[in-house]
Design an enzyme around this catalytic site. Structure first.
Site, mmCIF file in Angstrom:
data_model
loop_
_atom_site.group_PDB
_atom_site.id
_atom_site.type_symbol
_atom_site.label_atom_id
_atom_site.label_comp_id
_atom_site.label_asym_id
_atom_site.label_seq_id
_atom_site.Cartn_x
_atom_site.Cartn_y
_atom_site.Cartn_z
ATOM 1 N N HIS A 52 9.335 9.746 -0.006
ATOM 2 C CA HIS A 52 8.289 8.779 -0.645
ATOM 3 C C HIS A 52 8.030 7.678 0.394
ATOM 4 C CE1 HIS A 52 8.864 10.162 -5.204
ATOM 5 N NE2 HIS A 52 8.977 11.046 -4.101
ATOM 6 N N GLU A 54 8.094 4.434 0.101
ATOM 7 C CA GLU A 54 8.848 3.355 0.109
ATOM 8 C C GLU A 54 10.271 3.952 0.904
ATOM 9 O OE1 GLU A 54 6.438 3.051 -3.632
ATOM 10 O OE2 GLU A 54 7.315 4.510 -2.268
ATOM 11 N N CYS A 82 8.162 4.944 -8.042
ATOM 12 C CA CYS A 82 8.754 5.707 -8.851
ATOM 13 C C CYS A 82 10.182 5.187 -9.046
ATOM 14 C CB CYS A 82 8.704 7.195 -8.277
ATOM 15 S SG CYS A 82 9.944 7.380 -7.102
ATOM 16 N N CYS A 85 12.560 5.155 -5.820
ATOM 17 C CA CYS A 85 11.977 4.247 -4.863
ATOM 18 C C CYS A 85 12.415 2.863 -5.521
ATOM 19 C CB CYS A 85 10.341 4.305 -4.644
ATOM 20 S SG CYS A 85 10.000 5.839 -3.701
#
Length: 137
Positions: A52, A54, A82, A85
Site C-alpha cells: 500500500h 503508506e 486502511c 497502514c
C-alpha cells in the site's frame, strides 16, 4: 507548506492510476520541511498485498534514514489509511508527529472516476461511509 506536500501525494496518486501501476493511493514522508520518501500503491503490479502507498513510503523513509523510527517526520496520504497502514503509521511515527489525510475511500474513488482514470476498478463491496470528509489527524 503542508498543502504542497498533500498536493504532491495527490498528484502521485493520479499518476499511479494513469501509469497502470496501481490504485489511486500515494503518500509522502516529510522531514525538516522536505520530502524524503514517497510511495504509491503497487499491490496489483507487484502481487504484494502489503504494498500500500503508506507502507511503501514508510519502508523507503526507514531505508533512507537507516532507522525504523520516524520521529520528527510527517506523513501525507491521498486517502484514509486502511487498518494495516494505520498500524504502520502509529508504530513508526511519534504520537505528536503530523499525519495528514486527503479524503476517505469514497472520495478517492470519485476523484479518480471524475478525472477519467478508468484503470482503477473499485471492489464490489458494500462499505458504509464513515461520514468523514478527511483532514488532519
Amino acid at each position: 507548506m503542508a498543502n504542497a506536500f498533500m498536493q504532491e501525494a495527490i498528484e502521485r496518486a493520479v499518476e499511479n492510476v494513469r501509469s497502470g501501476r496501481g490504485g489511486p493511493f500515494a503518500a509522502v514522508v516529510v522531514k525538516e520541511g522536505r520530502i524524503i520518501a514517497a510511495g504509491a500503491n503497487c499491490v496489483t503490479s507487484t502481487n504484494d498485498p502489503t504494498a500500500h502507498a503508506e507502507v511503501t513510503a514508510i519502508r523507503e523513509a526507514c531505508r533512507i534514514l537507516g532507522t525504523f523510527e520516524l520521529t520528527g517526520c510527517e506523513i501525507y496520504t491521498s486517502c484514509e489509511p486502511c487498518p494495516m497502514c494505520l498500524g504502520a503509521i502509529y508504530n513508526h511515527f511519534a504520537s505528536g508527529d503530523r499525519k495528514t489525510i486527503a479524503s476517505g475511500i469514497e472520495r478517492a474513488n470519485a476523484c479518480t472516476l471524475a478525472r477519467g482514470l478508468h484503470g482503477w476498478k473499485k471492489n464490489k463491496l458494500d462499505i458504509p461511509s464513515s461520514g468523514k470528509k478527511g483532514g488532519t489527524k
